[in-house]
Design an enzyme around this catalytic site. Sequence first.
Site, short mmCIF file in Angstrom:
data_model
loop_
_atom_site.label_atom_id
_atom_site.label_comp_id
_atom_site.label_asym_id
_atom_site.label_seq_id
_atom_site.Cartn_x
_atom_site.Cartn_y
_atom_site.Cartn_z
N GLU A 393 1.98 2.41 -16.85
CA GLU A 393 0.64 1.67 -17.03
C GLU A 393 0.66 0.83 -18.13
O GLU A 393 0.24 -0.41 -17.66
CB GLU A 393 -0.08 2.92 -17.53
CG GLU A 393 -0.52 4.03 -16.50
CD GLU A 393 -0.76 3.79 -14.85
OE1 GLU A 393 -1.24 2.69 -14.81
OE2 GLU A 393 -0.10 4.62 -14.17
N GLU A 415 2.87 -2.60 -8.05
CA GLU A 415 3.39 -1.06 -8.25
C GLU A 415 4.91 -1.04 -8.01
O GLU A 415 5.45 -0.32 -9.09
CB GLU A 415 2.60 -0.33 -7.19
CG GLU A 415 1.24 -0.11 -7.31
CD GLU A 415 0.83 0.51 -8.73
OE1 GLU A 415 1.86 0.97 -9.20
OE2 GLU A 415 -0.56 0.33 -8.79
#
Length: 950
Positions: A393, A415
């Site tokens: 994150e 991602e």
Amino acid sequence: MGKGFYISKAVGIVGIVLCAGALATIIALSVVYSQEKAKNNNQVLPTDGGLTTKPTVTPAPTSTPSSELWDKYRLPKSLVPLNYYVTLRPHLTPDPTTKLYIFEGESTVEFECVEDTDLIIIHSHKLNYSDSEKTLGVRLTPVNDAVNVPTIKSAWLQPVTQYLVVQLNGKLTSGNRYQLSTKFTGELADDLGGFYRSEYKEDGVTKIVATTQMQPTDARKAFPCFDEPAMKAVFYITLIHDHGTIACFNTCIFFSTESTNVTIAGQDLRMTVFEPTKKMSTYLLAFIVCDFDFISNTTDQLLIRIFARKSAIAADQGEYALNKTGPILKFFEKYYNSSYPLPKSDQIALPDFNAGAMENWGLITYRETALLYDEAYSSSSNKERIATIIAHELAHMWFGNLVTLRWWNDLWLNEGFASYVEYLGAHEAEPDWNVKDLIVLSDVHRVFAIDALASSHPLTSNEDDIQKPAQISELFDAISYSKVTSTYLAEFAFGNAVYTDLWNHLQTAVIASKTDLPDTVHNIMNTWVLQMGFPVVTIDTTTGVISQKHFLLDPNSEITTPSPFNYEWIVPIRWMKTGKTQDLQWLKDKSEFSLFQPFTDWVLANLDVVGYYRVNYDEGNWDRLLSVQSTNHELIPVINRAQLVDDAFNLARAQIISTVLALNTTKYLIREREYMPWQSTLNNLDFFYLMFDRTEVYGPMQDYLRKQVTPLFDYYKTMTDNWSKVPDKHMDQYNQVNAISLACRTGLEECQTLATTWFEQWRTTNINPIHPNLRSTIYCNAIAAGGAVEWDFAWSQFLNATIAIEADKLRSALACTKQPWLLNRYLEYTLNPTLIRKQDATSTIVYIANNVVGQPLAWDFVRARWSYIFTEYGGGSFSFSNLINGVTKRFSTQFELDQLEQFKADNADVGFGSGTMAVEQSIERTIGNIKWIEKNKENVLNWFLDEAKP
């Protein structure tokens, strides 16, 4: 975003080899960041004002699907948002009349017209608007008073495409700025999407959290917005909330002042005004009202805070995350050559959260299990997960947030990269773990399984092919997370990018570093990005020839997805000969070429699995590799020992080599003590359990595996002084769990006695003697060996667990019982959010389906309840793909295939949402399983019978 089912990781596969020299050359993000920061420093006070408290009914849509702009899923390009001024008030008690939890809002969006238009089309979903039936109370004003503004002809909601449509009596003109103002209410539902409600109990009192999850398309559920990633803007947010609660947002409180008191409709409330955001996408917004506590520290003038339930903070469960966040951020600052772009980094653990975590800029949200660590309850794997998810994150703060994909078809840019560098960040936090090696197990092998299907998809798609929210949700799969290139060099701070920008920057770095490549970066990488799948590279040591072919688990499956490169790749070949590393070679197409002169020494290719492909050899070289395994297996690098097993089993499934040859790669394990080869073997043997645990193969297979694992079990028993201490090394801790798990699974009496004794001691004394590393496997095996007494005890412990990580261990173990009635009761519990949280419902069903007794029960349950599950559990982008794949992965008969196809037909009207592709993959996988069993069952049975003999 870290995925909830645990889907979060990836690998920088091809690019590591491709740009080994280039990756050190990072284009400075800080220059562009400084320029853009200067542009965004003008501060405008957010809107304020009172809010009504009465929800209103939204008018019905006034049009039917057509070719009109409001029936298209993509926004028109005529309007570009600049600033949002939003005030929200969540009610943390239910409305006395409707019994619903609601929130109220006022929003003004300032936008620029770039093409003349008489339509304003803005996203809005499940919001109710006030006042006029004809205009919904919408107001349109100019930013510049000298600009004429047309009046509003009508306004309506378009539910299918999720729009608020405002039709004007005249045209907005290009170059001018306008403001659209609305008042609205929405339900603060428990659907885990948009602005939603989370509940928990503390000291016997139920408490409510108003929180958010916007990705990918749920910001429109919180306020009307241009809800596409390229539509970046600056957000000014004000939250009105009850006394005794705190308000959190992406940015700090405005001017660092405290919240102020306000009175609305006679109620004494707090109003918290936040600083404006950077220019950012809607999906990265987060705002939360809660009764949480936090811990903090300051590193180089950066404020770092961990928020959680008060009891969790009091128990120091946020300390590990707090201590590791600073070092990981510093690592990424150095890695990106750019300072962290915000003044604070908040991370918050939520009781109800569908994903694993979400990279909201400056306010990262997590499941409690992904952020909170308690030494008394958390295992080594729990700790590793926390470190890697935090790193994932935090990596997004630059890659994904500062620079953002233009559209969801390039999701892998976000991602994939974050999932690669999460290992680098976690390694920085915990250098003794060697966590970077686990990329192969966690990601390469994981994505291979999906990408070897004919129903796979390329990394990137045409924008026009990804339109609907359900199509966007489908992209959050192993392909997007785990099939990735390496680093992204970005000059697009606060802007948007597409994948070709990455190749252009890498090419610049390649030229600067004089790296020798067989083609341009663009041409090399397009073969991996623009076509699905991957090759199997075949090396024939008798001729010295190397070739490639598209690898498919079912070689007879029909490929309907066209490839611009005819399913050929530009492949880097790193290899060794008799233990000595050789020069890098490149394979450019299907045409064969000579790699070396024929010889009889052993050859091993794809060293350390830095290439995204499988490797096959001629029979003689396979025999030589098996001989090395049996005599001196450490001559083969540990990662490749794991890869040999994985390649062999999957090549056998694809009918390229014999299944007996694949099984022969496991014989040496009686001497193997390293974690990675054992874990790779267990991952592949899971397929054998799925195919054979209902057949006569099961007994001999158990006998063989029990013989193989007993030395490993004894090894760790001795290492840990009869299980009284924990192995020193991280990987040994993992392999100790494997030893106990497989020994108990295969019926080793000493192991089963150990499990039941420990569990019974806990049940009768209420003192748990089981180390957190071992709890998952001990709980499961003890519950499997027991009955209702053991299950009910574990269930009571689950209900009373105050630590989410411990609750998760118990929730998984409860699915291990062999009692059908208990499993059926457990399935019914998944539909009751007061027993099983919505975030955990689908994964609990899959846990039950993993049990050979529970699989048919779970399948019947899902078929019978699909309409309800889809409706009630679809609001927060639940992973229906994991659910569908999970309950069907054991399917291997024509009867089960017929049932699956009937399930697809019966629910065509209801739909499958994010599980649409999973249905097709399950059908394809089942067909392949049927064929595989027909061909291999007899040989497999005979092999296990022979090898299980004393």
